[in-house]
Motif scaffolding. Structure first.
Motif, PDB file in Angstrom:
ATOM      1  N   ASP A  98      17.086   5.848   5.985  1.00  0.00           N
ATOM      2  CA  ASP A  98      16.651   6.691   6.896  1.00  0.00           C
ATOM      3  C   ASP A  98      15.208   6.219   7.322  1.00  0.00           C
ATOM      4  O   ASP A  98      14.232   5.858   6.549  1.00  0.00           O
ATOM      5  CB  ASP A  98      16.309   7.790   5.967  1.00  0.00           C
ATOM      6  CG  ASP A  98      15.681   9.364   6.922  1.00  0.00           C
ATOM      7  OD1 ASP A  98      15.698   9.063   8.053  1.00  0.00           O
ATOM      8  OD2 ASP A  98      15.784  10.410   6.470  1.00  0.00           O
ATOM      9  N   VAL A  99      15.138   6.082   8.709  1.00  0.00           N
ATOM     10  CA  VAL A  99      13.978   5.453   9.245  1.00  0.00           C
ATOM     11  C   VAL A  99      12.733   6.618   9.160  1.00  0.00           C
ATOM     12  O   VAL A  99      11.780   6.197   9.634  1.00  0.00           O
ATOM     13  CB  VAL A  99      14.143   4.879  10.832  1.00  0.00           C
ATOM     14  CG1 VAL A  99      14.975   3.718  10.742  1.00  0.00           C
ATOM     15  CG2 VAL A  99      14.775   6.025  11.621  1.00  0.00           C
ATOM     16  N   ASP A 100      13.112   7.632   9.230  1.00  0.00           N
ATOM     17  CA  ASP A 100      12.137   8.945   9.259  1.00  0.00           C
ATOM     18  C   ASP A 100      11.490   8.921   8.184  1.00  0.00           C
ATOM     19  O   ASP A 100      11.636   9.663   7.049  1.00  0.00           O
ATOM     20  CB  ASP A 100      12.879  10.195   9.457  1.00  0.00           C
ATOM     21  CG  ASP A 100      12.005  11.459   9.743  1.00  0.00           C
ATOM     22  OD1 ASP A 100      10.555  11.320   9.493  1.00  0.00           O
ATOM     23  OD2 ASP A 100      12.374  12.392  10.468  1.00  0.00           O
ATOM     24  N   THR A 101      10.548   8.316   7.915  1.00  0.00           N
ATOM     25  CA  THR A 101       9.543   8.318   6.850  1.00  0.00           C
ATOM     26  C   THR A 101       8.148   7.762   7.013  1.00  0.00           C
ATOM     27  O   THR A 101       7.798   7.302   7.993  1.00  0.00           O
ATOM     28  CB  THR A 101      10.277   7.343   5.614  1.00  0.00           C
ATOM     29  OG1 THR A 101       9.566   7.660   4.219  1.00  0.00           O
ATOM     30  CG2 THR A 101      10.465   6.034   5.950  1.00  0.00           C
ATOM     31  N   THR A 102       7.250   7.595   5.942  1.00  0.00           N
ATOM     32  CA  THR A 102       6.035   6.986   5.975  1.00  0.00           C
ATOM     33  C   THR A 102       5.955   5.692   5.443  1.00  0.00           C
ATOM     34  O   THR A 102       6.598   5.564   4.344  1.00  0.00           O
ATOM     35  CB  THR A 102       4.939   8.065   5.313  1.00  0.00           C
ATOM     36  OG1 THR A 102       4.945   9.297   5.755  1.00  0.00           O
ATOM     37  CG2 THR A 102       3.630   7.305   5.328  1.00  0.00           C
ATOM     38  N   TYR A 103       5.473   4.723   6.184  1.00  0.00           N
ATOM     39  CA  TYR A 103       5.505   3.283   5.534  1.00  0.00           C
ATOM     40  C   TYR A 103       4.152   2.709   5.474  1.00  0.00           C
ATOM     41  O   TYR A 103       3.060   3.076   5.933  1.00  0.00           O
ATOM     42  CB  TYR A 103       5.970   2.389   6.821  1.00  0.00           C
ATOM     43  CG  TYR A 103       7.292   2.733   7.705  1.00  0.00           C
ATOM     44  CD1 TYR A 103       8.486   2.003   7.282  1.00  0.00           C
ATOM     45  CD2 TYR A 103       7.303   3.898   8.148  1.00  0.00           C
ATOM     46  CE1 TYR A 103       9.706   2.306   7.870  1.00  0.00           C
ATOM     47  CE2 TYR A 103       8.904   4.274   8.819  1.00  0.00           C
ATOM     48  CZ  TYR A 103       9.773   3.504   8.413  1.00  0.00           C
ATOM     49  OH  TYR A 103      11.035   3.574   8.929  1.00  0.00           O
ATOM     50  N   ARG A 104       4.159   2.108   4.069  1.00  0.00           N
ATOM     51  CA  ARG A 104       2.754   1.530   3.811  1.00  0.00           C
ATOM     52  C   ARG A 104       2.531   0.095   4.557  1.00  0.00           C
ATOM     53  O   ARG A 104       3.712  -0.504   4.867  1.00  0.00           O
ATOM     54  CB  ARG A 104       2.849   1.246   2.246  1.00  0.00           C
ATOM     55  CG  ARG A 104       2.751   2.576   1.549  1.00  0.00           C
ATOM     56  CD  ARG A 104       2.241   2.385   0.055  1.00  0.00           C
ATOM     57  NE  ARG A 104       3.220   1.383  -0.506  1.00  0.00           N
ATOM     58  CZ  ARG A 104       4.463   1.891  -1.246  1.00  0.00           C
ATOM     59  NH1 ARG A 104       4.664   3.272  -1.365  1.00  0.00           N
ATOM     60  NH2 ARG A 104       5.189   0.810  -2.130  1.00  0.00           N
ATOM     61  N   PRO A 105       1.674  -0.421   4.534  1.00  0.00           N
ATOM     62  CA  PRO A 105       1.372  -1.811   5.377  1.00  0.00           C
ATOM     63  C   PRO A 105       2.649  -2.898   4.940  1.00  0.00           C
ATOM     64  O   PRO A 105       2.887  -2.972   3.850  1.00  0.00           O
ATOM     65  CB  PRO A 105      -0.016  -2.157   5.118  1.00  0.00           C
ATOM     66  CG  PRO A 105      -0.676  -0.840   4.777  1.00  0.00           C
ATOM     67  CD  PRO A 105       0.288  -0.066   4.252  1.00  0.00           C
TER      68      PRO A 105
END
Length: 142
Positions: A98-105
């Motif tokens: 699922d690409v709909d998410t929050t990403y850390r650096p």
């Protein structure tokens, strides 16, 4: 500022702006593939208004702060003849993550976004804010 247009096999970047904290970070999206599918290919009985199109994307946080990619309700299709139309769906392919998410650096995810567009061709604009589109994805005409 001109919206970057991303073709299959290419990448584009935009600055993600967290609506709660207003932290900004650089996000990179690579358009891996575009394909038209039938409802049965994505395991749904819902008929599209136009045509289901699957964008396979790799989303990566290339910045220094947490950043999100949230495409639902923020993907709009247009072409030379037709004004922007909402293309978002809640449909899933079952493939990839699922690409709909929050990403850390440094984090990245590859997965699919299913859109409902009037026809192939044109472009899909992604809005990460209220102003101009952050990125646009080119849909092949065939």
């Amino acid at each position: 500022m001109k919206t970057p247009l991303v073709a299959v096999g290419k990448s584009g970047t935009y600055t993600a702006d967290d609506s709660a904290t207003h932290a900004k970070t650089k996000m990179q999206i690579t358009l891996k593939d575009v394909k038209a599918v039938t409802p049965s290919q994505i395991d749904t009985t819902t008929k599209p208004k136009g045509l289901y199109v699957v964008l396979t994307l790799t989303v990566k946080n290339v910045g220094s702060k947490d950043g999100g990619f949230h495409p639902y309700g923020l993907m709009k299709w247009e072409d030379e003849q037709t004004a922007e139309q909402d293309a978002s769906t809640l449909e899933k392919t079952g493939a990839g993550q699922d690409v709909d998410t929050t990403y850390r650096p440094g984090q990245s995810v590859t997965g699919d976004v299913v859109l409902d567009v009037p026809r192939m061709g044109g472009r899909v604009n992604f809005y990460d804010g209220l102003e101009a589109a952050s990125l646009a994805f080119e849909l092949p005409a065939d």
